[in-house]
Design an enzyme around this catalytic site. Structure first.
Site, PDB file in Angstrom:
ATOM      1  N   THR A  13     -49.774  26.048 -70.239  1.00  0.00           N
ATOM      2  CA  THR A  13     -50.445  26.562 -71.440  1.00  0.00           C
ATOM      3  C   THR A  13     -50.092  25.731 -72.676  1.00  0.00           C
ATOM      4  O   THR A  13     -50.959  25.482 -73.520  1.00  0.00           O
ATOM      5  CB  THR A  13     -50.116  28.047 -71.688  1.00  0.00           C
ATOM      6  OG1 THR A  13     -48.701  28.218 -71.770  1.00  0.00           O
ATOM      7  CG2 THR A  13     -50.690  28.920 -70.574  1.00  0.00           C
ATOM      8  N   ASN A  14     -48.847  25.287 -72.802  1.00  0.00           N
ATOM      9  CA  ASN A  14     -48.507  24.420 -73.931  1.00  0.00           C
ATOM     10  C   ASN A  14     -49.161  23.050 -73.778  1.00  0.00           C
ATOM     11  O   ASN A  14     -49.574  22.435 -74.770  1.00  0.00           O
ATOM     12  CB  ASN A  14     -46.992  24.287 -74.107  1.00  0.00           C
ATOM     13  CG  ASN A  14     -46.420  25.422 -74.928  1.00  0.00           C
ATOM     14  OD1 ASN A  14     -46.898  25.731 -76.008  1.00  0.00           O
ATOM     15  ND2 ASN A  14     -45.380  26.056 -74.407  1.00  0.00           N
ATOM     16  N   ARG A  59     -38.632  17.614 -57.415  1.00  0.00           N
ATOM     17  CA  ARG A  59     -37.251  17.768 -57.851  1.00  0.00           C
ATOM     18  C   ARG A  59     -36.307  17.253 -56.788  1.00  0.00           C
ATOM     19  O   ARG A  59     -36.589  17.326 -55.606  1.00  0.00           O
ATOM     20  CB  ARG A  59     -36.952  19.247 -58.107  1.00  0.00           C
ATOM     21  CG  ARG A  59     -37.695  19.812 -59.274  1.00  0.00           C
ATOM     22  CD  ARG A  59     -37.537  21.293 -59.354  1.00  0.00           C
ATOM     23  NE  ARG A  59     -36.134  21.624 -59.579  1.00  0.00           N
ATOM     24  CZ  ARG A  59     -35.689  22.818 -59.909  1.00  0.00           C
ATOM     25  NH1 ARG A  59     -36.528  23.804 -60.033  1.00  0.00           N
ATOM     26  NH2 ARG A  59     -34.423  23.032 -60.091  1.00  0.00           N
ATOM     27  N   LEU A  87     -32.959  16.550 -66.886  1.00  0.00           N
ATOM     28  CA  LEU A  87     -33.054  15.094 -66.777  1.00  0.00           C
ATOM     29  C   LEU A  87     -31.663  14.479 -66.790  1.00  0.00           C
ATOM     30  O   LEU A  87     -30.774  14.939 -67.510  1.00  0.00           O
ATOM     31  CB  LEU A  87     -33.884  14.542 -67.941  1.00  0.00           C
ATOM     32  CG  LEU A  87     -35.338  15.034 -67.980  1.00  0.00           C
ATOM     33  CD1 LEU A  87     -35.979  14.681 -69.315  1.00  0.00           C
ATOM     34  CD2 LEU A  87     -36.130  14.450 -66.826  1.00  0.00           C
ATOM     35  N   ASN A 101     -38.604  18.754 -76.689  1.00  0.00           N
ATOM     36  CA  ASN A 101     -38.751  19.930 -75.841  1.00  0.00           C
ATOM     37  C   ASN A 101     -39.075  21.125 -76.722  1.00  0.00           C
ATOM     38  O   ASN A 101     -38.711  21.155 -77.902  1.00  0.00           O
ATOM     39  CB  ASN A 101     -37.428  20.181 -75.096  1.00  0.00           C
ATOM     40  CG  ASN A 101     -37.497  21.390 -74.182  1.00  0.00           C
ATOM     41  OD1 ASN A 101     -38.457  21.586 -73.439  1.00  0.00           O
ATOM     42  ND2 ASN A 101     -36.465  22.215 -74.219  1.00  0.00           N
ATOM     43  N   HIS A 103     -38.347  25.220 -76.875  1.00  0.00           N
ATOM     44  CA  HIS A 103     -37.445  26.222 -76.288  1.00  0.00           C
ATOM     45  C   HIS A 103     -37.798  27.603 -76.848  1.00  0.00           C
ATOM     46  O   HIS A 103     -38.022  27.735 -78.051  1.00  0.00           O
ATOM     47  CB  HIS A 103     -35.992  25.866 -76.624  1.00  0.00           C
ATOM     48  CG  HIS A 103     -35.014  26.751 -75.940  1.00  0.00           C
ATOM     49  ND1 HIS A 103     -34.711  26.631 -74.602  1.00  0.00           N
ATOM     50  CD2 HIS A 103     -34.289  27.801 -76.406  1.00  0.00           C
ATOM     51  CE1 HIS A 103     -33.825  27.568 -74.272  1.00  0.00           C
ATOM     52  NE2 HIS A 103     -33.560  28.284 -75.345  1.00  0.00           N
TER      53      HIS A 103
END
Length: 187
Positions: A13-14, A59, A87, A101, A103
């Protein structure tokens, strides 16, 4: 034109908000050149729906080194948008100042290992916080320890649940993410 690489782990969504705000001119002089996911997720479909190149890097121990191999050299900014993997320090240091990022809390509160999504919202409610919000910050080797670029808060009411906090945080994220990206890009 600035090149953005977006890292996702979920529904995206972001990511969609970033794409939309580039399309409507809110984020200026930028394009999403690559979307990378660390697992199969709808974020990859969102990117494909907009003809944006995608990559899936599973991952694992070699995730950061594999990621480093596919990030284009002309990348101006790496944006973690609902990205859940940690990371490696070598990767973060090689892109220092060029990774951000978002948050779902007012850092430095409720950041660090294990603090994502509902875990953050539960912690906010359990601590009887009077406010919460979202933070866009630079990514550093320390989890959620990078300098804040932009924060916005809202009042936490006694009726709030982790679900209602998540809804409020998403609205804040959609508002501040494009502003923070423009700021980092120098727009």
């Amino acid at each position: 034109m600035k090149n953005l690489v977006i890292l996702v782990s979920g529904s995206g969504t972001n990511l969609q908000r970033i794409i939309d705000t580039i399309d409507n001119g809110e984020i200026q002089n930028a394009k999403v050149s690559l979307v990378v996911a660390d697992r199969e997720c709808y974020g990859l479909e969102r990117a494909k729906n907009h003809n944006i190149e995608t990559a899936l890097v599973p991952r694992g121990k070699s995730f950061s080194s594999e990621l480093g191999k596919i990030i284009p050299e002309n990348t101006d900014l790496i944006v973690l948008a609902g990205f859940l993997s940690i990371l490696k320090p070598e990767f973060v240091e090689s892109w220092a100042g060029n990774i951000i990022n978002i948050h779902p809390a007012l850092l430095p509160k409720y950041g660090g290992k294990g603090m994502w999504g509902h875990h953050v919202h539960n912690a906010v409610i359990e601590a009887n916080e009077k406010e919460s919000g979202a933070t866009v910050h630079f990514v550093t080797v320390g989890i959620d320890e990078g300098e804040a670029i932009l924060q916005k808060s809202f009042e936490v009411t006694e009726n709030d649940t982790p679900e209602t906090l998540a809804e409020k945080v998403h609205k804040i994220e959609y508002e501040i993410f494009p502003i923070a990206i423009n700021k980092v890009l120098g727009n």
